[in-house]
Design a protein around this motif. Structure first.
Motif, PDB file in Angstrom:
ATOM      1  N   PRO A  58     -42.710 -31.339  42.676  1.00 60.51           N
ATOM      2  CA  PRO A  58     -43.701 -30.936  41.575  1.00 60.51           C
ATOM      3  C   PRO A  58     -44.004 -29.596  41.624  1.00 60.51           C
ATOM      4  O   PRO A  58     -43.933 -28.724  40.383  1.00 60.51           O
ATOM      5  N   ALA A  59     -44.297 -28.948  42.717  1.00 57.87           N
ATOM      6  CA  ALA A  59     -44.606 -27.589  42.831  1.00 57.87           C
ATOM      7  C   ALA A  59     -43.354 -26.655  42.379  1.00 57.87           C
ATOM      8  O   ALA A  59     -43.359 -25.860  42.048  1.00 57.87           O
ATOM      9  N   ARG A  61     -40.610 -27.641  40.418  1.00 57.74           N
ATOM     10  CA  ARG A  61     -40.212 -27.670  39.267  1.00 57.74           C
ATOM     11  C   ARG A  61     -41.325 -26.624  38.333  1.00 57.74           C
ATOM     12  O   ARG A  61     -40.921 -26.084  37.354  1.00 57.74           O
ATOM     13  N   ALA A  62     -42.560 -26.726  38.530  1.00 58.10           N
ATOM     14  CA  ALA A  62     -43.480 -25.770  37.977  1.00 58.10           C
ATOM     15  C   ALA A  62     -43.083 -24.271  38.038  1.00 58.10           C
ATOM     16  O   ALA A  62     -43.351 -23.687  37.269  1.00 58.10           O
ATOM     17  N   GLU A  67     -35.615 -28.296  42.335  1.00 58.67           N
ATOM     18  CA  GLU A  67     -36.168 -29.493  43.057  1.00 58.67           C
ATOM     19  C   GLU A  67     -35.188 -29.718  44.468  1.00 58.67           C
ATOM     20  O   GLU A  67     -34.125 -28.988  44.438  1.00 58.67           O
ATOM     21  N   SER A 121     -39.094 -20.754  45.349  1.00 63.51           N
ATOM     22  CA  SER A 121     -40.329 -20.383  44.454  1.00 63.51           C
ATOM     23  C   SER A 121     -39.953 -18.845  43.621  1.00 63.51           C
ATOM     24  O   SER A 121     -40.590 -18.589  42.801  1.00 63.51           O
TER      25      SER A 121
END
Length: 242
Positions: A58-59, A61-62, A67, A121
């Motif tokens: 989830p982190a 993808r945002a 993923e 990231s």
């Protein structure tokens, strides 16, 4: 495959904690700022193994649209690059045992996850891997060409250094996850070579010991932009072989 998080034992979580804390004693001084910021962004902590489905993905993808995709271990080139093209980073879910703490013949989830995932990231770095995989898939049946592409991946994603504010920092996951190589690679007697795409593609590597030399980028944007130069170099190589 699923991570099957519930199968991790207390011993597994202790091993993760030991490895995590050992590396975090030295990485704040020698790792790339993008990697260090990524540790917090993907919610990695010492006290437990990352939960891909609930925490990590989830982190990611945002942040960048990527993923973690669980695989059993080393996978064929076609499968590997297809996952990268689809913004899925292949990672194993098994963790080393105490007797393997300093050496593994095959990467475990500490290497795959702690070593690589925080930098997912960073958008420019992710875009580099996605575009590199696109080139690789075009040449997936040409072993000699694929070998040259693998060299670029090896000397950057796995064992790359970056120059930040005039100082050399680590960003390659193979170094980040290795206590010994984290210290070794920045030694004054170890050759550091400014990143040159043609030279990287021409430089073989080995997998059974620390690297003889390391390539240094100036930024992740430089790494991403280098992808546009791969095809002409590969075409020239193929022409030489004809």
């Amino acid at each position: 495959m699923n991570q099957d998080y519930e199968r991790y034992t207390e011993a597994d979580h202790r091993m993760w904690k030991q490895l995590f804390e050992r590396q975090m004693q030295q990485l704040p001084h020698i790792a790339s700022r993008a990697y260090l910021d990524g540790i917090d962004k993907v919610k990695f902590v010492a006290c437990h193994i990352p939960h891909f489905k609930r925490e990590t993905n989830p982190a990611l993808r945002a942040l960048t649209g990527w993923e973690v995709y669980v695989v059993p271990g080393l996978i064929p080139h076609r499968e590997f690059y297809t996952h990268l093209y689809n913004r899925q980073f292949p990672a194993t879910s098994w963790l080393r045992k105490p007797e393997q703490i300093d050496y593994l013949e095959e990467p475990d989830m500490f290497h795959d996850t702690f070593g690589h995932v925080p930098l997912l990231s960073n958008q420019a770095f992710c875009d580099f891997m996605a575009h590199l995989s696109e080139v690789a898939l075009k040449h997936i049946d040409q072993e000699e060409v694929l070998q040259r592409i693998s060299r670029l991946y090896w000397y950057t994603v796995e064992f790359g250094l970056i120059r930040e504010r005039g100082a050399l920092k680590i960003y390659g996951g193979g170094i980040i996850s290795s206590s010994g190589e984290s210290r070794y690679c920045l030694g004054d007697d170890v050759p550091k070579i400014d990143f040159d795409l043609a030279l990287v593609l021409d430089t073989p590597y080995h997998i059974d010991r620390y690297q003889d030399h390391y390539f240094v980028i100036d930024s992740y944007d430089q790494l991403y932009e280098s992808v546009t130069g791969i095809e002409p170099l590969l075409e020239a190589y193929l022409a030489q072989q004809a």
